[in-house]
Scaffold this active site. Structure first.
Site, short mmCIF file in Angstrom:
data_model
loop_
_atom_site.label_atom_id
_atom_site.label_comp_id
_atom_site.label_asym_id
_atom_site.label_seq_id
_atom_site.Cartn_x
_atom_site.Cartn_y
_atom_site.Cartn_z
N HIS A 56 0.83 -1.23 0.00
CA HIS A 56 0.00 0.00 0.00
C HIS A 56 0.86 1.27 0.00
CE1 HIS A 56 -3.77 -2.22 0.68
NE2 HIS A 56 -3.05 -3.00 1.43
N ASN A 129 -10.24 -3.30 2.18
CA ASN A 129 -9.90 -3.26 0.76
C ASN A 129 -11.17 -3.01 -0.04
OD1 ASN A 129 -7.10 -3.73 0.72
ND2 ASN A 129 -7.35 -5.94 0.77
#
Ligand code: NDP
Length: 503
Positions: A56, A129
């Site tokens: 990320h 997510n």
């Protein structure tokens, strides 16, 4: 930009007389080391970079609020969810997963969807997510999985062999692989996608009754995705397209919003459910656990400074508030450790005191002291131990979560791969996707899998075939590989399939 005239200073506040010319011995130099302003400026610059997130790394963020629109106090005692109309400040960071900090926003990848709720009982983080499931269900596999999504150690290139070797050796990934290679794997931007807790969490109410829950943040902008070709093109046209879109939409006053829904399962239902409700490779079917509306999240303010607010933002699924707790989900349990750990590495042990991470709606009264870069008064002259009789902060036993029954033999228990692990990927393909979505899915898979070794193409296509025969057949046709061989491999156990595709 501030308009008021200010005098430039060093980091320590000394006014600077000249910021264009180093102090030198004569006009041609050399430079004098006594130019402490120059030395400080260079030395700080040399240290500007902090480690990027191991996953990320590329992200964008925005501030906003969450508002309760439905009474869920029967399920959770969390104060920020306690009554209709209650508003809580949030900070949200969206991200891709595998790419480096400068990578393109339109890469095929899950998208991170992390929310920090600044509640009056501490910061609650929902670190999810844009997909309701995940590739693996045991945290021991996570570092290996991520290595295969990153770069080959020898060539430093993304490697389709690593990618498909691991996934085809990990068939429980089939559900997430199917979502990833659908057009939902290339969302158009961060506003037009959903966010999911993916994990199961515990909610408990004021009476001490508990429930298992899964959270869904549904975009009110509607889902919009790129096709594979559009996403590839966008990598060149505007690698920062999603970052730009979020910033510009908020600057224009078009505030993106999401509706929060929750699926609720009682402990009794969980005991008897037809599959493990804590297995993150599976969703809870809506028909069995209909979503209940909780509230609405709106993002209405851009960060003023990217590094301070977005890069230094640190989320953890371990940041709970009374009324919300963990479930036995093995992946979640691994994340409860790993997020705080990686932030300590990336930002330092006192990262929770950085303004973006510190509680805003309540005091912070812990007995943690010292450590590098402690920016507050470090607890002042108050006691630094518990128990104490000097008026220090006390634990509140009324806030204890309900006890849950945990027992079993300590061992490295394996999940047994079964037919149930292929059902939901098949359902998605057969029942949920439109014919066009199926066509794009197969095309997206073929354009990636064709770059892997033939034996890996066979092994992975057999797994698609196990999810749905039409799905497997169309991937085989797209790759131009022998369907009969795929069928034979699909009929084998995973162990035999691997043996048959070693060369
Ligand atoms: P439903 O028909 O009730 O739900 C299907 C859900 O799939 C939709 O509500 C939508 O959820 C989501 N969806 C729609 N199009 C796509 C797509 N192209 N790619 C991925 N997801 C899509 O059936 P079930 O609840 O029985 O689930 C059937 C399948 O739907 C599951 O196996 C799973 O693959 C997928 N799914 C299910 C979710 C759940 O929580 N039950 C959530 C997401 C997907 P949404 O609006 O949340 O995107």
């Amino acid at each position: 930009m501030a308009k008021q005239k200010k005098t430039l200073t060093t980091g320590f506040g000394m006014p600077v007389d000249n910021d264009l010319n180093s102090s030198t011995a004569g006009p041609k130099g050399p430079v004098l080391v006594q130019d402490v302003h120059l030395i400080e400026k260079l030395a700080h610059f040399d240290r500007e970079r902090i480690p990027e997130r191991v996953v990320h790394a590329k992200g964008a963020g925005a501030h906003g609020y969450f508002e309760v629109t439905n009474d869920v106090s029967a399920y959770t005692r969390a104060k920020f969810l306690s009554k209709v109309g209650k508003k809580t400040d949030v900070f949200v960071r969206f991200s891709t997963v595998g790419g480096e900090k400068g990578s393109a926003d339109s890469e095929r990848d899950p998208r991170g969807f992390a929310i920090k709720f600044y509640t009056e009982e501490g910061n609650y983080d929902m670190v999810g997510n844009n997909t309701p499931v995940f590739f693996i269900r045991d945290p021991l596999k996570f570092p290996d999985f991520i290595h295969t999504q990153k770069r080959n150690p020898a060539t430093n290139l993304k490697d389709p062999d690593m990618f498909w070797d691991f996934l085809s050796l990990t068939p429980e990934s089939i559900h997430q692989v199917t979502i990833l290679f659908s057009n939902r794997g290339t969302p158009k931007d961060y506003r037009h996608m959903n966010g999911y807790s993916s994990h199961t969490y515990m909610w408990y109410n004021a009476k001490g009754e508990y429930f298992w829950v899964q959270l869904h943040f549904k975009t009110e902008q509607g889902i919009q995705n790129f096709t594979g070709e559009e996403a590839d093109r966008m990598r060149g046209v505007d690698p920062d397209c999603a970052t730009r879109d979020l910033h510009e939409a908020i600057a224009r006053g078009e505030f993106p919003s999401w509706k929060l829904e929750v699926q609720i399962m009682t402990p009794e239902q969980a005991k008897n459910y037809r599959f493990d409700p804590f297995d993150i490779t599976k969703v809870w079917p809506h028909a069995d656990f209909p979503p209940i509306t909780v509230g609405r999240m709106v993002l209405n303010r851009n960060p003023e400074n990217y590094f301070a607010e977005v890069e230094q933002a640190a989320f953890s699924p371990g940041n709970f508030v009374p009324g919300i707790g963990p479930s036995p989900d093995k992946m979640l349990q691994g994340r409860l450790f790993s997020y705080h750990d990686t932030h300590r590495h990336r930002l330092g042990t006192n990262y929770h005191l950085l303004p973006i991470n510190a509680p805003k709606a309540c005091p912070m009264n812990s007995y943690q002291r010292d450590g590098a870069m402690r920016p507050d008064n470090n607890g002042g002259d108050g006691p630094n131990y518990w128990p104490n009789t000097f008026g220090g902060a006390e634990p509140d036993p009324k806030l204890a979560p309900p006890p849950i029954d945990v027992s079993g033999m300590a061992a490295r228990h394996a999940y047994q791969l079964g037919d149930v692990d292929f059902v939901q990927a098949g359902d998605l393909y057969r029942k949920v996707m439109s014919p066009t979505e199926r066509k794009h899915l197969v095309k997206n898979i073929v354009s990636h899998l064709k770059n892997a070794q033939k034996r890996l193409q066979f092994r992975q296509t057999a797994i698609f075939y196990k999810a749905d025969s039409d799905y497997g057949q169309r991937v085989a046709e797209g790759l131009g590989i022998d369907l009969q061989q795929v069928k034979k491999l699909a009929a084998m156990s995973q162990e035999d399939r691997v043996k048959a595709t070693l060369k």
